[in-house]
Design a protein around this motif. Structure first.
Motif, mmCIF file in Angstrom:
data_model
loop_
_atom_site.group_PDB
_atom_site.id
_atom_site.type_symbol
_atom_site.label_atom_id
_atom_site.label_comp_id
_atom_site.label_asym_id
_atom_site.label_seq_id
_atom_site.Cartn_x
_atom_site.Cartn_y
_atom_site.Cartn_z
ATOM 1 N N GLU A 1 0.824 -1.209 0.000
ATOM 2 C CA GLU A 1 0.000 0.000 0.000
ATOM 3 C C GLU A 1 0.862 1.264 0.000
ATOM 4 O O GLU A 1 0.628 2.186 -0.790
ATOM 5 C CB GLU A 1 -0.932 0.006 1.230
ATOM 6 N N CYS B 1 2.598 1.865 -3.322
ATOM 7 C CA CYS B 1 1.682 2.469 -4.298
ATOM 8 C C CYS B 1 1.569 3.965 -4.094
ATOM 9 O O CYS B 1 1.677 4.755 -5.046
ATOM 10 C CB CYS B 1 0.293 1.840 -4.199
ATOM 11 N N VAL B 2 1.337 4.380 -2.853
ATOM 12 C CA VAL B 2 1.169 5.807 -2.552
ATOM 13 C C VAL B 2 2.453 6.570 -2.844
ATOM 14 O O VAL B 2 2.432 7.662 -3.411
ATOM 15 C CB VAL B 2 0.715 6.006 -1.087
ATOM 16 N N TYR C 1 2.950 6.844 -6.654
ATOM 17 C CA TYR C 1 1.953 7.791 -7.156
ATOM 18 C C TYR C 1 2.385 9.233 -6.876
ATOM 19 O O TYR C 1 2.376 10.082 -7.773
ATOM 20 C CB TYR C 1 0.582 7.516 -6.526
ATOM 21 N N CYS D 1 -1.499 -4.800 -5.122
ATOM 22 C CA CYS D 1 -2.233 -3.687 -4.547
ATOM 23 C C CYS D 1 -2.388 -2.621 -5.627
ATOM 24 O O CYS D 1 -1.448 -2.352 -6.377
ATOM 25 C CB CYS D 1 -1.468 -3.110 -3.356
ATOM 26 N N TYR E 1 -3.686 1.431 -6.173
ATOM 27 C CA TYR E 1 -4.051 2.704 -5.529
ATOM 28 C C TYR E 1 -4.632 3.630 -6.578
ATOM 29 O O TYR E 1 -3.987 3.952 -7.566
ATOM 30 C CB TYR E 1 -2.813 3.334 -4.881
ATOM 31 N N ARG E 2 -5.879 4.038 -6.343
ATOM 32 C CA ARG E 2 -6.567 5.023 -7.177
ATOM 33 C C ARG E 2 -7.117 6.085 -6.240
ATOM 34 O O ARG E 2 -8.162 5.868 -5.623
ATOM 35 C CB ARG E 2 -7.721 4.396 -7.938
ATOM 36 N N PRO E 3 -6.442 7.200 -6.108
ATOM 37 C CA PRO E 3 -6.945 8.213 -5.169
ATOM 38 C C PRO E 3 -8.299 8.762 -5.614
ATOM 39 O O PRO E 3 -8.605 8.816 -6.808
ATOM 40 C CB PRO E 3 -5.876 9.302 -5.187
#
Length: 123
Positions: free
Chosen positions: A87, A90-91, A94, A117, A119-121
């Motif tokens: 997680e 990913c952040v 990004y 994992c 991540y799509r904000p």
């Protein structure tokens, strides 16, 4: 609307404090490594002059910079990453890409063991 993606891999070591039985957690607490695969997705309309959402050479250059911060590094020591979880990877990826390409919409990170994992904000 178009979506493009670029995939890259990196090898890195880390430790991880897990909240499972002591027997299961022991291996994670020791320094160990993985081969990770990350996918960076960008989206938007084609630019009239180029016909591209993003020049893939630009995307690759941004990714190369991010990869250099992770590949063959001890993830516990990467500034701004936090605990080296899928997680957080990913952040982190990004955020690094977003500094240069606001068209980034998602990042996925996976390991050969089958863990993944995405991540799509929220907009």
């Amino acid at each position: 609307m178009f979506e493009l993606s670029q995939t890259f891999s990196f090898d890195a070591a880390h430790t991880l404090k897990r909240q499972v039985s002591p027997e299961e957690a022991a291996g994670s607490r020791r320094i160990h490594g993985h081969t990770y695969t990350a996918e960076v997705m960008v989206a938007g309309e084609r630019q009239a002059e180029s016909g591209m959402v993003v020049d893939l050479a630009v995307l690759r250059a941004v990714i190369a910079d991010v990869r250099s911060q992770l590949d063959h590094h001890f993830l516990d020591e990467v500034a701004g990453l936090g605990a080296p979880t899928l997680e957080n990877l990913c952040v982190f990826i990004y955020a690094q890409v977003r500094q240069h390409l606001p068209q980034v919409t998602a990042v996925a990170v996976s390991r050969a063991a089958g863990d993944r994992c995405v991540y799509r904000p929220r907009a």
